[in-house]
Scaffold this motif. Structure first.
Motif, PDB file in Angstrom:
ATOM      1  N   THR A 110      14.701  21.780 -33.937  1.00 38.73           N
ATOM      2  CA  THR A 110      15.398  21.461 -35.190  1.00 38.73           C
ATOM      3  C   THR A 110      15.864  22.702 -35.933  1.00 38.73           C
ATOM      4  OG1 THR A 110      13.286  21.397 -36.389  1.00 38.73           O
ATOM      5  CG2 THR A 110      14.087  19.327 -35.439  1.00 38.73           C
ATOM      6  N   GLU A 111      15.271  23.859 -35.650  1.00 38.96           N
ATOM      7  CA  GLU A 111      15.649  25.087 -36.354  1.00 38.96           C
ATOM      8  C   GLU A 111      16.720  25.830 -35.568  1.00 38.96           C
ATOM      9  OE1 GLU A 111      11.726  26.566 -38.753  1.00 38.96           O
ATOM     10  OE2 GLU A 111      11.766  26.954 -36.601  1.00 38.96           O
ATOM     11  N   PRO A 112      17.609  26.555 -36.253  1.00 34.54           N
ATOM     12  CA  PRO A 112      18.589  27.382 -35.548  1.00 34.54           C
ATOM     13  C   PRO A 112      17.895  28.414 -34.666  1.00 34.54           C
ATOM     14  CG  PRO A 112      19.180  27.145 -37.862  1.00 34.54           C
ATOM     15  CD  PRO A 112      17.801  26.578 -37.720  1.00 34.54           C
ATOM     16  N   ARG A 113      18.586  28.803 -33.622  1.00 34.82           N
ATOM     17  CA  ARG A 113      18.006  29.759 -32.666  1.00 34.82           C
ATOM     18  C   ARG A 113      17.688  31.094 -33.339  1.00 34.82           C
ATOM     19  NH1 ARG A 113      22.438  28.668 -27.810  1.00 34.82           N
ATOM     20  NH2 ARG A 113      21.813  26.512 -27.361  1.00 34.82           N
ATOM     21  N   GLU A 114      18.522  31.496 -34.295  1.00 33.40           N
ATOM     22  CA  GLU A 114      18.297  32.768 -34.983  1.00 33.40           C
ATOM     23  C   GLU A 114      16.972  32.760 -35.737  1.00 33.40           C
ATOM     24  OE1 GLU A 114      22.529  32.176 -34.152  1.00 33.40           O
ATOM     25  OE2 GLU A 114      20.977  30.950 -35.120  1.00 33.40           O
ATOM     26  N   ILE A 115      16.629  31.636 -36.337  1.00 30.39           N
ATOM     27  CA  ILE A 115      15.366  31.544 -37.080  1.00 30.39           C
ATOM     28  C   ILE A 115      14.183  31.600 -36.120  1.00 30.39           C
ATOM     29  CG2 ILE A 115      13.951  30.009 -38.494  1.00 30.39           C
ATOM     30  CD1 ILE A 115      16.446  29.114 -39.930  1.00 30.39           C
ATOM     31  N   VAL A 116      14.304  30.922 -34.988  1.00 30.13           N
ATOM     32  CA  VAL A 116      13.218  30.957 -33.996  1.00 30.13           C
ATOM     33  C   VAL A 116      13.029  32.381 -33.473  1.00 30.13           C
ATOM     34  CG1 VAL A 116      12.429  30.064 -31.780  1.00 30.13           C
ATOM     35  CG2 VAL A 116      13.656  28.558 -33.357  1.00 30.13           C
ATOM     36  N   ALA A 117      14.131  33.064 -33.156  1.00 33.29           N
ATOM     37  CA  ALA A 117      14.031  34.440 -32.662  1.00 33.29           C
ATOM     38  C   ALA A 117      13.466  35.365 -33.719  1.00 33.29           C
ATOM     39  CB  ALA A 117      15.399  34.926 -32.200  1.00 33.29           C
ATOM     40  N   ASN A 118      13.803  35.111 -34.985  1.00 34.50           N
ATOM     41  CA  ASN A 118      13.322  35.969 -36.066  1.00 34.50           C
ATOM     42  C   ASN A 118      11.807  35.892 -36.217  1.00 34.50           C
ATOM     43  OD1 ASN A 118      13.872  37.814 -38.231  1.00 34.50           O
ATOM     44  ND2 ASN A 118      13.437  36.137 -39.658  1.00 34.50           N
ATOM     45  N   LYS A 119      11.205  34.793 -35.764  1.00 33.42           N
ATOM     46  CA  LYS A 119       9.748  34.692 -35.806  1.00 33.42           C
ATOM     47  C   LYS A 119       9.107  35.796 -34.964  1.00 33.42           C
ATOM     48  CE  LYS A 119       9.572  29.678 -36.551  1.00 33.42           C
ATOM     49  NZ  LYS A 119       9.097  28.377 -35.996  1.00 33.42           N
ATOM     50  N   ILE A 120       9.744  36.134 -33.847  1.00 34.72           N
ATOM     51  CA  ILE A 120       9.207  37.194 -32.982  1.00 34.72           C
ATOM     52  C   ILE A 120       9.263  38.530 -33.702  1.00 34.72           C
ATOM     53  CG2 ILE A 120       9.488  38.367 -30.769  1.00 34.72           C
ATOM     54  CD1 ILE A 120      10.745  35.788 -29.704  1.00 34.72           C
ATOM     55  N   HIS A 121      10.341  38.785 -34.420  1.00 31.55           N
ATOM     56  CA  HIS A 121      10.440  40.024 -35.197  1.00 31.55           C
ATOM     57  C   HIS A 121       9.362  40.063 -36.288  1.00 31.55           C
ATOM     58  CE1 HIS A 121      14.074  40.915 -33.074  1.00 31.55           C
ATOM     59  NE2 HIS A 121      14.784  39.940 -33.644  1.00 31.55           N
ATOM     60  N   LYS A 122       9.080  38.921 -36.887  1.00 36.77           N
ATOM     61  CA  LYS A 122       8.048  38.864 -37.924  1.00 36.77           C
ATOM     62  C   LYS A 122       6.676  39.140 -37.324  1.00 36.77           C
ATOM     63  CE  LYS A 122      10.376  35.655 -41.089  1.00 36.77           C
ATOM     64  NZ  LYS A 122      10.302  34.317 -41.741  1.00 36.77           N
TER      65      LYS A 122
ATOM     66  N   ASN B 252      19.255  27.126 -21.989  1.00 42.14           N
ATOM     67  CA  ASN B 252      20.182  27.851 -22.872  1.00 42.14           C
ATOM     68  C   ASN B 252      19.494  28.232 -24.179  1.00 42.14           C
ATOM     69  OD1 ASN B 252      22.273  27.717 -21.035  1.00 42.14           O
ATOM     70  ND2 ASN B 252      23.148  25.845 -21.918  1.00 42.14           N
ATOM     71  N   ARG B 253      18.661  27.359 -24.715  1.00 44.22           N
ATOM     72  CA  ARG B 253      17.955  27.680 -25.963  1.00 44.22           C
ATOM     73  C   ARG B 253      16.930  28.787 -25.722  1.00 44.22           C
ATOM     74  NH1 ARG B 253      17.432  25.591 -30.977  1.00 44.22           N
ATOM     75  NH2 ARG B 253      15.426  25.780 -32.068  1.00 44.22           N
TER      76      ARG B 253
END
Length: 354
Positions: free
Chosen positions: A104-116, A170-171
């Motif tokens: 449900t979340e955009p891919r950018e938000i999911v990837a940003n979790k890794i940066h956090k 793809n996700r």
């Protein structure tokens, strides 16, 4: 229905898939005035048929705050909140952070979790001796003390959306590409001694090991099955293989040791060949017929000495004598030729022509 309920259920399903609990055996209810049927006492799947689980229910926590700054009770904005955290040191997993993605979340938000997560892992705190250590080590055990792998703890993403394989891949790839800086590591190139080739290793000390799978794979094959794709690896692997770093300094040192072993073997082989050649030359030696010195056959690349011939000293001495004799003969011939020419020119009455 609360909006967070579907995600909470998926977190529960994920933890259950990690644990792989064995269903309790059931028995049929015997009705009054009816004889019991002859049925098996257990109608659920046998324990041996289920994949092995990981950890225990007591080793799980959910909604764990990981402050990049601030405190555990008052974290700063931007601090990650792990969906679940597993501690199972007895099973070889000191700590594993788990994120459940229901699409449900955009891919950018999911990837940003890794940066956090990386920001949190970089944060330091004081130990009892006043030294700076990673803050996460004050909350969880340091896996590098008991395992070959060093660096930050792993983060597992479990994708739960009911989409096709291509859309799911793809996700996963999109999250991988958007978080590249946090998991890839730095390549260190090393020039090999005595060769034009280069080798090297990847440094993972400041990277987040990210492994991904789907809830369906986790439920069907269990956490130990070949269900994990480690970002940076090329295929699906078991948990142990996915958490390993096959191109880190350990692999480089292993290759370097192989190269050193090959060099030692080559040097030893060449030394044996030199000794064998020396032994053969020694066995084929003879005494110089002129002075009695030991004469060895010529080595490879040298002009061959005739068997039974003189030694180098006597050969050189005789060569010098031959050259001197030739020089004396040439000098005598030259003097004789000059005298003969003078005689012809002057004769007995040559003085009268002056």
């Amino acid at each position: 229905m609360p909006s967070g309920a579907p995600h909470a259920r998926k977190v529960t399903d994920t933890i259950t898939a990690f644990l792989q609990p064995v269903p309790e055996p059931t028995r049929p209810v015997v009705r009054k005035n009816q004889p019991p049927r002859s049925v098996p006492a257990q109608t659920t799947v046998a324990e041996s048929a289920r994949p092995a689980g990981l950890g225990t229910l007591a080793g799980w926590e959910t909604e764990v705050v990981l402050p990049v700054s601030g405190t555990l009770t008052t974290p700063s904005k931007g601090s990650p909140r792990a969906d679940a955290v597993l501690t199972a040191p007895q099973a070889g997993v000191p700590v594993l952070f788990v994120e459940v993605d229901n699409g449900t979340e955009p891919r950018e938000i999911v990837a940003n979790k890794i940066h956090k997560y990386r920001r949190f892992f970089r944060r330091t705190a004081k130990d009892t001796d006043g030294r700076d250590i990673p803050m996460w080590q004050t909350l969880y055990s340091d896996h590098s003390r008991d395992h070959k792998r060093v660096g930050y703890p792993p983060v597992a993403f479990v994708f739960t959306a009911q989409v096709g394989p291509e859309a799911m891949m793809n996700r996963m790839k999109a999250v991988r590409d958007l978080s590249l800086d946090s998991w890839k590591g730095q390549w260190n190139s090393v020039s090999l001694y005595g060769a034009g080739d280069k080798d090297g290793y990847r440094d993972y000390d400041d990277t987040v090991p990210v492994i991904v799978t789907t809830l369906t794979r986790l439920q069907q094959h269990g956490p130990h099955g070949p269900i994990w794709w480690r970002y940076g690896h090329s295929d699906w692997q078991t948990l142990e293989a996915a958490l390993d770093n096959p191109d880190d300094h350990r692999a480089f040192h292993a290759r370097e040791e192989e190269r050193r072993a090959e060099r030692r073997a080559r040097d030893e082989r060449e030394q044996r060949e030199r000794e064998e050649s020396k032994r053969r030359r020694k066995a084929a030696a003879w005494a110089c017929p002129t002075c009695g010195r030991e004469v060895l056959p010529s080595r490879d690349g040298w002009e061959a000495a005739p068997p039974g011939g003189d030694c180098d000293v006597c050969t050189s001495a005789k060569e010098r004598e031959r050259q001197k004799a030739e020089e004396r003969a040439a000098e005598e011939a030259r003097a004789k030729a000059e005298a003969e020419a003078w005689r012809k020119e002057n004769g007995i009455f040559g003085f009268l022509r002056r």
